[in-house]
Design a protein around this motif. Structure first.
Motif, PDB file in Angstrom:
ATOM      1  N   TYR A   1      62.701  55.818 118.660  1.00  0.00           N
ATOM      2  CA  TYR A   1      61.959  56.998 119.072  1.00  0.00           C
ATOM      3  C   TYR A   1      60.386  57.173 118.393  1.00  0.00           C
ATOM      4  N   PRO A   2      59.058  57.172 119.824  1.00  0.00           N
ATOM      5  CA  PRO A   2      58.259  57.226 119.413  1.00  0.00           C
ATOM      6  C   PRO A   2      58.040  58.429 118.380  1.00  0.00           C
ATOM      7  N   LYS A   3      56.541  59.035 117.465  1.00  0.00           N
ATOM      8  CA  LYS A   3      57.021  59.747 116.655  1.00  0.00           C
ATOM      9  C   LYS A   3      57.213  60.900 116.866  1.00  0.00           C
ATOM     10  N   GLN A   4      56.404  60.918 118.070  1.00  0.00           N
ATOM     11  CA  GLN A   4      56.050  62.408 117.932  1.00  0.00           C
ATOM     12  C   GLN A   4      57.780  62.743 119.269  1.00  0.00           C
ATOM     13  N   TYR A   5      58.330  61.597 119.329  1.00  0.00           N
ATOM     14  CA  TYR A   5      59.805  62.584 120.865  1.00  0.00           C
ATOM     15  C   TYR A   5      60.138  63.430 119.203  1.00  0.00           C
ATOM     16  N   ILE A   6      60.903  64.538 120.939  1.00  0.00           N
ATOM     17  CA  ILE A   6      61.925  65.521 119.914  1.00  0.00           C
ATOM     18  C   ILE A   6      63.492  65.151 120.103  1.00  0.00           C
TER      19      ILE A   6
END
Lengths: 215, 148
Positions: free
Chosen positions: A208-213
């Motif tokens: 998952y991308p780092k900013q994905y919640i």
């Protein structure tokens, strides 16, 4: 006995006439007697045929209405080649983990169990989830009961069904069990039951991308 | 006999009254209550019983077929094959045994019945019947009907 006068001679009924030894063994019912002697060596096989077997059924994640059909088959003896409606050849079935049954679709919320106390205004309707909260054995018991034809034998057949909400089965019942009925559908493994390291090491396609919640 | 009128002719019919009624009472002997002792009631129930007996001669055949099917389904399930496939494979093997005999074999000669199911399974595998493709059988099961 030679000079019996006809006055006091009373003919005895045929039933009470004593048969001599020869005619006794030629009586037609004696064939059955002889046959039973011949089959005496097969007594144990005979007992095994008519013995009641105890089956175990694990209801975890099983649909109770599909399971009921399998349980009924064993309770009524429909799985035996000697089955006959008047032949008392049914087996015992022990159902465990009835708390963990899985109803299909939204049946927990939509299925309603009706009861009437026979007094005016005594009708009550209980949702399946409410009934299950009150007594976790009743859904499967009722599924089995309603799956059978309504006849005099039904309540006696139900006596051979033993339902337990969890895997705590009394020792005197457990020691009788000699067979397990195969589940109808495999029990899925839940993610929260898998150890964290196993989940961590499971091969991934993407991160998952780092900013994905994640929620 | 001289019949002076039609009424007297009608009264003098048939065999002796006692024997005529006795035939009916014999048939009503196992009934309960007045229908076994009073002729006019007995005759009604005997007629009904005979009607039932006539109908039941057909019903009995249907009942027996149902029972054989139930028992055979159970017997086949013990050997991992279903009844339809079993019958189909036996027909293909030219083994022509009726349901009654198959049930008798399943009850009284379970090993003979088991060998029949194994023949059926082997034939089903040979012909590619989906039901039995993955059922395990011992090697070398063969019968004349399987040779091509």
């Amino acid at each position: 006995m030679g000079n019996v006068s006809s006055k006091n001679f009373v003919p005895r009924s045929r039933k009470f006439v004593r048969r001599n030894q020869k005619s006794f063994f030629q009586h037609k019912h004696d064939r059955k007697y002889l046959t039973s002697i011949m089959s005496a060596v097969k007594r144990a096989q005979q007992w095994a045929t008519f013995a009641r077997t105890w089956h175990l059924f694990d209801a975890t994640w099983q649909n109770p209405f599909d399971s009921a059909q399998v349980i009924i088959k064993h309770l009524m003896g429909l799985h035996k080649p000697i089955y006959h409606p008047m032949n008392d050849c049914g087996d015992h079935v022990v159902v465990m983990n009835s708390r963990d049954i899985a109803l299909p679709g939204d049946e927990w919320r939509k299925r309603v169990y009706f009861h009437h106390t026979t007094y005016p205004g005594g009708a009550s309707w209980t949702l399946a989830w409410e009934l299950h909260n009150k007594n976790p054995t009743l859904v499967i018991k009722k599924a089995v009961y309603n799956g059978m034809d309504g006849n005099l034998q039904r309540r006696h057949t139900m006596q051979r069904l033993h339902v337990f909400p969890d895997d705590k089965i009394p020792e005197e019942i457990l020691k009788n069990i000699s067979n397990q009925i195969r589940y109808l559908r495999p029990v899925p493994t839940r993610l929260d039951h898998i150890s964290p390291e196993e989940v961590e090491n499971y091969p991934k396609i993407v991160d998952y991308p780092k900013q994905y919640i994640l929620r | 006999m001289v019949f002076q009128s039609l009424t007297l002719f009608a009264r003098s019919r048939g065999p002796d009254e006692f024997w005529r009624k006795r035939k009916i009472f014999k048939l009503a002997a196992h009934f309960v209550g007045r229908k076994r002792n009073c002729y006019s009631i007995a005759i009604r129930y005997v007629h009904r019983a005979l009607r039932y007996a006539t109908m039941s001669r057909k019903l009995k055949k249907a009942d027996m077929l149902n029972l054989w099917n139930t028992r055979l389904t159970a017997a086949c399930a013990e050997h991992d094959i279903n009844l339809r496939t079993f019958k189909e494979a036996l027909m293909r093997n030219n083994i022509l045994i009726d349901r009654k005999t198959l049930v008798d074999l399943a009850i009284w000669e379970p090993r003979s019945f088991k060998s029949l199911t194994q023949l059926a399974i082997a034939r089903g595998k040979q012909d590619g019947l989906n039901d039995v493709m993955y059922v395990k059988t011992p090697p070398g099961v063969i019968t004349r009907g399987m040779l091509k």
